[in-house]
Design an enzyme around this catalytic site. Sequence first.
Site, PDB file in Angstrom:
ATOM      1  CG  LEU A 163      -1.758  -1.241   1.470  1.00 32.98           C
ATOM      2  CD1 LEU A 163      -2.537  -1.100   2.776  1.00 32.98           C
ATOM      3  CD2 LEU A 163      -2.695  -1.504   0.306  1.00 32.98           C
ATOM      4  CD  GLU A 165       2.594   6.356   5.130  1.00 36.16           C
ATOM      5  OE1 GLU A 165       2.286   7.522   5.442  1.00 36.16           O
ATOM      6  OE2 GLU A 165       3.486   5.711   5.696  1.00 36.16           O
ATOM      7  CB  CYS A 270       7.594   1.353   3.421  1.00 33.43           C
ATOM      8  SG  CYS A 270       5.944   1.067   4.087  1.00 33.43           S
ATOM      9  CE  LYS A 273       9.197  -0.231   8.980  1.00 34.14           C
ATOM     10  NZ  LYS A 273       8.973  -1.663   8.694  1.00 34.14           N
TER      11      LYS A 273
END
EC number: 1.1.1.22
Length: 433
Positions: A163, A165, A270, A273
Amino acid sequence: MGKKSPMRISIIGTGYVGTVSAVCFAELGHEVICVDVDRSKIDRINAGIAPIYEEGLSGLLKKHAGKRLSATSDYDFAVMNSDVSFICVGTPSDPDGNIDLGIVKAASASLGDSLRAKKGYHVIVVKSTVVPETTEKVVLPIIEKRSGKRAGDFGIVMNPEFLREGKAVYDFMHPDKIVVGSLDKRSGDIVASLYKGLDCKVTGTNPRTAEMIKYANNSFLATKISFANEVGNICKELDIDTYEVMSAIGKDFRIGKYFLNAGAGFGGSCFPKDVKALIGKAKEIGYEPVLLKSVITVNERQPGRMVQLLKSRLGSLKGRKIAVLGLAFKNDTDDIRESRSIPVIKELLDNGADVSAYDPMANGNMKKLFGNVRYHSSAEDALSGADACLVMTEWDEFKSLDREFNVMTNRLIIDGRHMLMPRKDVEYVGLCW
């Protein structure tokens, strides 16, 4: 396309992934119970108020709250009243960049405790982003120990999310891939059936492969961005328009046009990280991931290049008023996690600059990090009396800025996102072009 009979789902964690998954599963006709330890989030969800901003989320939550969707802090109630439980909790990085599984372990233990008293088959699904082997070697043993049951008595599945953001609701309802990694056909089929009604074929595999697909997916996109930035930095020195270069190579079907926009780098919850976590996992198994490490290195250097360009034009920044436009890591969100504005603002403040800032949605979140920055309600207010402006986020409203620059004391613009059209009376400097 016909829909499967509704199923009962519990969602553990009401962050971006959990809340979006909850409302979208409800939209697909399932009954959903959200579980969180944060009482304020529970109350907001039950009242039909979205705990986060995400396009389309508020409308769906209002539609289903109190009907197909509810929230609680009671794991036992959630497990007893659902057939499938999704773990959607956060997986932050530790100081070394490795994945911190503390919240995943806690959720797994709570689910295991609740599963002990349940009769009948129940499927546990890991949707949190976790490194390969986590579902089988961390989550499964905890659930087995706490429940007193064995895999087969219950199902264990890894079902990663893909997904974006700002577009997460759309992406859930219009997926380009649905990956279901299971240890047995029964649990995999159950999870795959939850997505019936969506126009997308399910890719079935095992849990560790599903985990790797998620990391490989995000790491490749991050690599494209850092590649574009590396080439852009070279183009800058050679007086070549890197956007012209990337537009041409993006026409090659083997490469594609997306994620080739050179600029200040990637941020968010995402990409940084996930790439760091995959680097950590590679090192754990004795492999040195040279390419992935360079992707992070290029990304971490890009914001500093913004300030270098600023200093090359202004000299000392002490006492200079610098406007920063854009604080969220990307447009259409208030999320500032790993935003490229953060290291830029820090370096500006370290150099004695007077920073004024504006973002359509993220002022409040950034204020929690930098209380000594002046935040404004419009771009024009932030630009008033400024010696320079740094454009950091791709908000559509920045594309139309024009007369607003007239209020600057010195019309110097350093564009980190290729947003603006150059004006004759403005010194316009592109980061990579």
